[in-house]
Write an enzyme that holds these catalytic residues in place. Structure first.
Site, mmCIF file in Angstrom:
data_model
loop_
_atom_site.group_PDB
_atom_site.id
_atom_site.type_symbol
_atom_site.label_atom_id
_atom_site.label_comp_id
_atom_site.label_asym_id
_atom_site.label_seq_id
_atom_site.Cartn_x
_atom_site.Cartn_y
_atom_site.Cartn_z
ATOM 1 N N SER A 111 0.820 -1.203 0.000
ATOM 2 C CA SER A 111 0.000 0.000 0.000
ATOM 3 C C SER A 111 0.863 1.265 0.000
ATOM 4 C CB SER A 111 -0.906 0.014 1.233
ATOM 5 O OG SER A 111 -1.574 1.254 1.357
ATOM 6 N N TYR A 133 -1.439 5.666 -5.742
ATOM 7 C CA TYR A 133 -2.466 6.617 -6.122
ATOM 8 C C TYR A 133 -1.744 7.729 -6.876
ATOM 9 C CZ TYR A 133 -5.258 4.349 -2.478
ATOM 10 O OH TYR A 133 -5.927 3.437 -1.713
ATOM 11 N N THR A 159 -4.628 2.161 -8.335
ATOM 12 C CA THR A 159 -5.979 2.155 -7.764
ATOM 13 C C THR A 159 -6.749 3.350 -8.307
ATOM 14 O OG1 THR A 159 -5.213 1.045 -5.755
ATOM 15 C CG2 THR A 159 -7.303 2.217 -5.621
ATOM 16 N N LYS A 254 -6.712 -1.413 -10.581
ATOM 17 C CA LYS A 254 -7.579 -1.906 -9.504
ATOM 18 C C LYS A 254 -8.757 -0.956 -9.298
ATOM 19 C CE LYS A 254 -7.390 -3.340 -4.611
ATOM 20 N NZ LYS A 254 -8.209 -2.345 -3.924
ATOM 21 N N HIS A 278 -13.193 -1.874 -3.479
ATOM 22 C CA HIS A 278 -12.409 -1.349 -2.357
ATOM 23 C C HIS A 278 -12.906 -1.901 -1.024
ATOM 24 C CE1 HIS A 278 -9.104 1.652 -2.209
ATOM 25 N NE2 HIS A 278 -9.400 1.730 -0.929
#
Length: 384
Positions: A111, A133, A159, A254, A278
């Site tokens: 992440s 991101y 994402t 994603k 999510h």
């Protein structure tokens, strides 16, 4: 009123331990969803509407779960989804979870909001995918890509389902991301879990280590609020051309649930799609990834790998997703519960149990390899 928690499946024991051990601030963050949490429950309900058909008189003495995607060969078709702040759950952190993934031969998604920095997690020698991101400041995103390359990572997860952060009632109630420093009530809540508190004192620090160099904010709460506010809400499909130019490795997108978005992502050069809502933390209500899988498979064909993310709790869930066209499955809460309950050992135990269940279900449905299972397709199950 918050609904009852969905079925935790094979991970139920560790989920209970995690909820007892974590302060409510983090337990609710891990378990909660957006708005009415209907999507959170829909992810599990989708599997409950299907059953698997047993087959007999087949040689199932040897079951091989070997699979892969994006150039990775895995011992089981599992991807541990990126989970933000997971390092706050146990001092073993994301690095310990990645080591567990390595020991089981499965993939681990790092992440952007990891407590451990990417460089530390990379020492695990796991099959890693770096999740990003795209921020308003493209220089920050470009530096994150450089760091991933320098760590030897060749797979990226973009994402796309978080242009905004919607209301998450549990987080609002607990002041998560609403405050820049803990309130008195939050401090008391943290202190009510002494085992967790001592563990944090022994840990590497209480900052978002993976993003610390990009923010002047101090502490997890302030950093989370600052960084989340810098995610670019103007990102459009054309921007994938920029990302493809900057990143020459495999790119997985994603947050896909609409067939048109799946086609668009494929046409923009995506090397894989992760069907995800999510974990019920964004659009609510939204369909489950499992319910959209066949339609998206029809839209994209079999050339691009599809990964189902959402609601995976049992080996039967894994087999259903693969039979309906997925190349692999992805899950976040289950491994995070394992980490919160017992650190790296908890993640290992959870992976071992899910693998064992998957082997059991493969044998009882008469399939010995992932290839033959996917070849049998929807004939493996019935929907009601």
């Amino acid at each position: 009123m918050t609904r009852a928690l969905p079925d935790d499946g094979a991970f139920a024991d560790m989920a209970r331990q995690a909820r007892r051990r974590l302060p409510r601030l983090f337990a609710d963050y891990l378990d909660g969803g957006a708005h009415g949490e209907a999507t959170l429950h829909a992810n599990r309900a989708a599997f409950g509407r299907r059953v698997l058909l047993p087959r007999g008189l087949r040689d199932v003495s040897q079951i091989d779960l070997t699979s892969g995607f994006a150039g990775m060969t895995l011992d089981a078709p599992f991807l541990l989804s990126p989970v933000g702040f997971a390092g706050m759950f146990h001092r073993d952190g994301e690095t310990g979870a990645a080591q567990a993934a390595r020991n089981h031969g499965v993939a681990f998604g790092v992440s952007s909001f990891a407590i451990d920095p990417l460089e530390r997690i990379a020492t695990s020698n796991a099959s890693l995918l770096a999740q990003i991101y795209v921020l308003r400041d493209r220089a920050v995103t470009r530096d994150m890509l450089t760091r991933a390359r320098n760590c030897g990572i060749s797979n990226l997860i973009l994402t796309i389902d978080t242009p905004i952060t919607p209301l998450r009632e549990r987080d609002r109630r607990n002041g998560f991301r609403d405050r820049t420093r803990p309130s008195l009530g939050q401090w008391l809540g943290l202190a009510s879990r002494p085992a967790w508190l001592v563990d944090r004192m022994l840990g590497q620090g209480n900052i978002i280590g993976n993003m610390a160099s990009y923010t002047s904010a101090r502490g997890v709460l302030a950093q989370a609020r600052d960084i989340a506010g810098r995610i670019d809400p103007t990102l459009v499909w054309h921007d994938l051309d920029w990302l493809r130019h900057e990143w020459q490795g495999a790119l997985l997108v994603k947050g896909i649930l609409h067939p048109d978005d799946a086609r668009q992502a494929a046409s923009c050069g995506a090397d894989g799609l992760i069907l995800s809502n999510h974990g019920g933390r964004q659009l609510d209500p939204a369909p489950s990834p499992l319910d959209m899988l066949e339609e998206i498979r029809e839209a994209t064909g079999d050339a691009i790998p599809l990964i189902v993310d959402g609601g995976i709790r049992h080996g039967g869930d894994v087999v259903m997703a693969l039979a309906l066209g997925a190349r692999a499955v992805s899950f976040g809460r289950p491994w995070a519960w394992g980490l919160a309950a017992r650190g790296k050992a908890g993640v290992e135990d959870g992976l071992a149990r899910l693998r064992r269940e998957t082997v059991d279900i493969m044998a009882l449905t008469g399939h010995t390899t992932i290839h033959t299972l996917r070849g049998a397709g929807a004939s493996v199950l019935r929907a009601f």
